[in-house]
Design a protein around this motif. Sequence first.
Motif, PDB file in Angstrom:
ATOM      1  N   ALA A   1      36.801  46.023  33.866  1.00 32.03           N
ATOM      2  CA  ALA A   1      35.896  45.579  34.929  1.00 32.03           C
ATOM      3  C   ALA A   1      34.865  46.646  35.263  1.00 32.03           C
ATOM      4  CB  ALA A   1      36.699  45.217  36.176  1.00 32.03           C
TER       5      ALA A   1
ATOM      6  N   ILE B   1      32.257  46.656  32.506  1.00 34.06           N
ATOM      7  CA  ILE B   1      31.385  45.479  32.592  1.00 34.06           C
ATOM      8  C   ILE B   1      30.339  45.662  33.676  1.00 34.06           C
ATOM      9  CG2 ILE B   1      31.320  43.037  33.247  1.00 34.06           C
ATOM     10  CD1 ILE B   1      34.009  42.707  31.822  1.00 34.06           C
ATOM     11  N   MET B   2      30.783  46.164  34.839  1.00 31.40           N
ATOM     12  CA  MET B   2      29.851  46.310  35.951  1.00 31.40           C
ATOM     13  C   MET B   2      28.791  47.363  35.647  1.00 31.40           C
ATOM     14  SD  MET B   2      30.802  46.419  39.972  1.00 31.40           S
ATOM     15  CE  MET B   2      29.539  46.204  41.230  1.00 31.40           C
TER      16      MET B   2
ATOM     17  N   ILE C   1      33.410  40.456  40.882  1.00 33.07           N
ATOM     18  CA  ILE C   1      33.881  41.182  39.703  1.00 33.07           C
ATOM     19  C   ILE C   1      35.237  41.813  39.992  1.00 33.07           C
ATOM     20  CG2 ILE C   1      33.410  43.120  38.157  1.00 33.07           C
ATOM     21  CD1 ILE C   1      30.459  42.515  38.424  1.00 33.07           C
ATOM     22  N   TYR C   2      35.393  42.346  41.172  1.00 32.19           N
ATOM     23  CA  TYR C   2      36.688  42.867  41.625  1.00 32.19           C
ATOM     24  C   TYR C   2      37.732  41.762  41.623  1.00 32.19           C
ATOM     25  CZ  TYR C   2      40.080  44.063  45.307  1.00 32.19           C
ATOM     26  OH  TYR C   2      41.215  44.244  46.045  1.00 32.19           O
TER      27      TYR C   2
ATOM     28  N   LEU D   1      36.450  49.760  41.654  1.00 37.33           N
ATOM     29  CA  LEU D   1      37.069  48.685  40.873  1.00 37.33           C
ATOM     30  C   LEU D   1      38.408  49.112  40.293  1.00 37.33           C
ATOM     31  CD1 LEU D   1      34.096  47.045  38.935  1.00 37.33           C
ATOM     32  CD2 LEU D   1      35.640  45.914  40.528  1.00 37.33           C
TER      33      LEU D   1
ATOM     34  N   LEU E   1      28.855  35.403  45.259  1.00 42.93           N
ATOM     35  CA  LEU E   1      28.251  35.624  43.940  1.00 42.93           C
ATOM     36  C   LEU E   1      27.017  34.750  43.755  1.00 42.93           C
ATOM     37  CD1 LEU E   1      28.500  37.042  41.195  1.00 42.93           C
ATOM     38  CD2 LEU E   1      29.881  35.110  40.418  1.00 42.93           C
TER      39      LEU E   1
END
Length: 561
Positions: free
Chosen positions: A104, A107-108, A58-59, A136, A260
């Motif tokens: 981001a 979202i996380m 995600i980062y 992030l 991931l």
Amino acid sequence: MQENKRKQQSFEYGAIILLCSTLLVKVIGAVFKIPLSNLIGDLGFGYFSSAYDLFTPIYTLAMAGLPIAISRIVAENMAKERYNDVKKVFKVTSKIFIITGLIATFIMLIFTPKFVASTDSTGKTIYSIYAIVPALLVCCITSAFRGYYEGLRNMYPTAISDIIEALGKLILGYGFAYIVLKTTNSVALSAAGAMFGITIGSVAAAFFLFIRYKTKGDGITKQELDNSPTAQNTSAIVRAVILIAIPVVFASLANSFSSLADAFFVKNHLTKMMADSADTIRNMYHNSIVDYNLNSSTALSNDELPTFLYGIRGKAFTLYNLVPAITSVLGVSALPVLATAWTKKDRALIKRNIESPIKLTAIISMPIGMGFVFMGDEIMNLIYSTTASVEIGGNILRIYGLAAVFAGISIPMTSMLQSVKKELFAFINIAIGAVIKVLVNYFLVSVPSINIQGAAIGTLACFMFVFIAHLITLILSTKVIPNFWKTILKPLVSALFCGLSTIVLDLSSMGKIGTIIEIAVAAVVYLIVLVLLNTFEADDVLSLPKGERIVKLLTKFKIIR
């Protein structure tokens, strides 16, 4: 206050700066992760790894393409002496970074509960994930500065900020983990404490870069700005950044897709498999589970077993990841130099800046990878303290050793493809590799006799394909065929001799001392074979600091002939 003199670094100079800083950062990281894994145990490290493997992609999605876009556009504008564009690119992209960081983070926060519900029956991974979410936004801001300075071919700010971040992780991360463990006796909360230390380290690195930029600037003088053309409008810059960043983002995401895929699919497959095969897994790893139960206040339950196995995979992956993490900095340093050569259409310089990174990454990745292959059990026993680390982790590390050879070279080649404006092809290659990774995970992790080892096999299959595809794409794109004997085969032959020397010596009966001696002898053997094969050339070191003196010294000792 601006710097009076701007010094641009060659590939070798920039690479040596980033390589030295990365080695130091990785040593600091090892000092953090290895004692941390021994502090919180295999189960606790499973919680830590699960959160970190979700955070990383995600980062990457939030910021990976933008630093590369900044670096390449800045390098191209510097080569054309369009200094106003250089300044405006940084101003515009800094705002983009803040927006993407906020998105981001949101979202996380939204996505975390669903992720935990599907991968962790205990639900305790959520503590670690929430502890690292703020990093992030901070990392996105940090990466704007790093990409800018890398485009200016000044690797010092990136190197120093990396070290600051790593020290924050070491001191605060381990400190928080220790305090929380002693206070709560919960390995899940202790893992979250370690994650919070990573967040604070990121804040410290961002603060350093901000202060450095405000006090020292970037070295572009007022006279240079006055004499350069008027900057493009904002929309043109945004469009250029997006065109570069989007394929780079997905290519970079695919690079971290291994983590991931493991975070999503491996634990999920293991959890489903426990319904029918828990006894099979317990019998396979009987000694490891008995050892864990003897050293834990509670026995390992079937719900915790997938996280336990994932923690062992995390230990082996930490060692494997040293290789692509180190060699990736060579890609960062090669990008602006190769982009400049590509812009100037200097064919000789293009060839040199393709061969040098490939050769150097091969010299670094191959002996480490072969060391893991030949000494998987011994290395895991040397570094970690549990039975499971050797019984389960040894085989995983051997597979990761082969993967490290391919990943170590192919990841810098991603940056090289981006330098010559082939971002889309880099993305396609890695996306296919990612699909291969998922398919291998799906079919192998669910097989009880393979279980967690399937994650490592998937990583090997992924990067084996990416290496071959990247090499073919690079040759077709640049019309440059590297000298394979010089760049790849010489390091490979040397690495094989390095690995074979550990079999011949075999000091396993001496325990950890014997392992250390074997590694030292193998390193000497590797260097000797490299010299005998005349691997090192004057061009490899001439651009380093004091390069001419180093060449004379190496020639004197017949290391360069």
